[in-house]
Enzyme design. Structure first.
Site, PDB file in Angstrom:
ATOM      1  N   ASP A  16      37.338  41.942  52.115  1.00  0.00           N
ATOM      2  CA  ASP A  16      36.391  41.056  51.432  1.00  0.00           C
ATOM      3  C   ASP A  16      35.130  41.847  51.099  1.00  0.00           C
ATOM      4  OD1 ASP A  16      35.429  38.676  50.385  1.00  0.00           O
ATOM      5  OD2 ASP A  16      34.582  38.000  52.287  1.00  0.00           O
ATOM      6  N   GLU A  89      35.954  36.463  40.514  1.00  0.00           N
ATOM      7  CA  GLU A  89      35.429  35.097  40.458  1.00  0.00           C
ATOM      8  C   GLU A  89      34.739  34.803  39.139  1.00  0.00           C
ATOM      9  OE1 GLU A  89      33.071  32.040  43.455  1.00  0.00           O
ATOM     10  OE2 GLU A  89      33.842  33.979  44.122  1.00  0.00           O
ATOM     11  N   LYS A 125      39.257  33.567  40.741  1.00  0.00           N
ATOM     12  CA  LYS A 125      38.633  32.717  41.764  1.00  0.00           C
ATOM     13  C   LYS A 125      37.798  31.627  41.108  1.00  0.00           C
ATOM     14  CE  LYS A 125      36.841  34.210  45.653  1.00  0.00           C
ATOM     15  NZ  LYS A 125      35.999  35.015  46.587  1.00  0.00           N
ATOM     16  N   THR A 149      38.400  28.861  45.876  1.00  0.00           N
ATOM     17  CA  THR A 149      37.414  29.213  46.885  1.00  0.00           C
ATOM     18  C   THR A 149      36.466  28.049  47.168  1.00  0.00           C
ATOM     19  OG1 THR A 149      35.821  30.943  47.507  1.00  0.00           O
ATOM     20  CG2 THR A 149      35.801  30.197  45.202  1.00  0.00           C
ATOM     21  N   PHE A 171      37.073  28.310  54.036  1.00  0.00           N
ATOM     22  CA  PHE A 171      35.973  29.066  54.643  1.00  0.00           C
ATOM     23  C   PHE A 171      35.799  28.681  56.117  1.00  0.00           C
ATOM     24  CE2 PHE A 171      33.072  30.582  50.960  1.00  0.00           C
ATOM     25  CZ  PHE A 171      34.162  31.078  50.284  1.00  0.00           C
TER      26      PHE A 171
END
Length: 311
Positions: A16, A89, A125, A149, A171
Site C-alpha cells: 500500500d 484511484e 479504485k 474503497t 478499512f
C-alpha cells in the site's frame, strides 16, 4: 520463516504505497495507491522527475488530466516491479457522480492501454457510495475491474458484491480509530471492531458464494494484520511490511472457506433506498466515508496546486 513469509502462505500480500522503490524488498503480488500516497511520493526527490514529466507533457491539458497521466506514470513504474495488479484511484470529487466515474475509469484504462498495459493488470479504485457502486457495475461489464474503497459496513460490501465488483477494500484502521475515540478502549486485535468487520464480510461472501475479492486495508499495527491471516488479500504499508519481515513467530490462519458457512448471517439484498438507510443508521460508516472522501479531495487539491505552480 518470519511473519511476512508465513502470512504469504495464507493471503496475497499487497503493498500500500506510491513509493515503488520500497516495494521490491517485500515481493508483494499487487500494489495499491491513493491520492494521499501519490501526494506523499511526489514530494520525495527521487519521484520529482515523474511529476515534472507529467507536467511538461500536459501543458495544454487541465490539471485533472495531468494528474491522470501522473497516476498512470506511477502505476506503470509499479507494474515493473510486481507481477500482479496496481490500483489507481479516480478523483474523489466524483464519488457521487456515476457517469463521471464511468468516464474517468474508461479514461484511465485508455491511458494504461496506450502505454502497453493490459486492463487485467489495473484496478480502478472508487469510493463505495451508491453512485460509485453503480459505476463499477457498468465498468465491470466492459472488462474494467474495480477496487471499491472507503468501505466501512457490511451493507456497502453486499452492494459491491451484487454489482459484480472485482475487489473491495474494507478499512480496518479507520474503523478502529473511530471506536477507540468514541469508547476510549484499546482493543486487542481479536476484539478490534475493524478486524471484526472484515471477518463478517469475508464470511458473508464465502457463505453465499460471492466471487468478489476481500482485501483488508488501512492497518494500524501488525496485530490487526495477523488476525486476518487467510483473507483473500491484505494491503499493507511498507512500515508494517518491514515489521512483519523483522519478526519471528508462528502465524495462524484465521479465515478460511471452511469456517465461513457456519457464520451467522442472513442473506440480504439492497436496493438504493435500503442501502442509503442502512448506511445512515451506521454512524461510524457514515462519518468515516464522508471524512475519507473529504481527505482524498483535499490531497488531490494539494496535488493540483503543486502542478499549477510548476506551469
Amino acid at each position: 520463516m518470519n511473519q511476512l513469509e508465513q502470512l504469504k502462505q495464507f493471503t496475497t500480500v499487497v503493498a500500500d504505497t506510491g513509493d515503488f522503490q520500497s516495494i521490491q524488498a517485500y515481493t508483494p503480488r499487487d500494489a495499491t495507491t491513493n491520492p494521499s500516497l501519490i501526494l506523499k511520493a511526489v514530494q520525495k526527490d527521487e519521484y520529482k522527475p515523474l511529476l515534472e514529466k507529467a507536467v511538461r507533457d500536459n501543458l495544454d491539458r487541465s490539471t485533472s488530466d495531468t494528474i491522470d497521466h501522473l497516476l498512470v506514470a506511477f502505476g506503470k513504474q509499479i507494474l515493473r516491479v510486481i507481477p500482479g495488479r496496481v490500483s489507481t484511484e479516480i478523483d474523489a470529487s466524483l464519488s457521487f457522480d456515476t457517469e463521471g466515474s464511468i468516464a474517468k475509469g474508461r479514461e484511465l484504462i485508455k491511458l494504461y492501454e496506450a502505454a502497453g498495459i493490459e486492463r487485467e493488470r489495473v484496478l480502478i479504485k472508487m469510493a463505495s457510495t451508491w453512485e460509485g457502486i453503480r459505476a463499477a457495475q457498468v465498468l465491470e461489464k466492459e472488462g474494467i475491474h474495480c477496487n471499491m474503497t472507503l468501505l466501512f459496513s457490511l451493507g456497502q460490501a453486499i452492494a459491491c458484491a451484487e454489482a459484480g465488483a472485482q475487489l473491495i477494500s474494507p478499512f480496518v484502521g479507520r474503523i478502529y480509530d473511530w471506536y477507540k475515540k468514541s469508547t476510549g478502549i484499546e482493543y486487542a486485535p481479536a476484539d478490534d471492531p475493524g478486524v471484526q468487520s472484515v471477518k463478517r464480510i469475508y464470511n458473508y461472501y464465502r457463505k453465499f458464494g460471492y466471487r468478489t475479492e476481500v482485501m483488508g486495508a488501512s492497518f494500524r499495527n501488525t496485530g490487526q494484520i495477523l488476525e486476518l491471516a487467510g483473507c483473500d488479500l491484505l494491503t499493507i504499508s511498507p512500515d508494517l511490511l518491514q515489521q512483519l519481515a523483522d519478526t519471528e513467530g508462528t502465524v495462524e490462519r484465521k479465515l478460511s472457506q471452511e469456517s465461513a458457512p457456519a457464520a451467522a448471517a442472513m442473506k440480504m439484498s439492497l436496493d438504493e433506498k435500503k442501502f442509503r438507510f442502512q448506511l445512515n443508521e451506521d454512524q461510524m460508516a457514515t462519518e468515516k466515508l464522508s471524512e475519507g472522501i473529504r481527505a482524498f479531495c483535499a490531497d488531490t487539491g494539494k496535488l493540483k496546486q503543486i502542478i499549477s505552480g510548476m506551469r
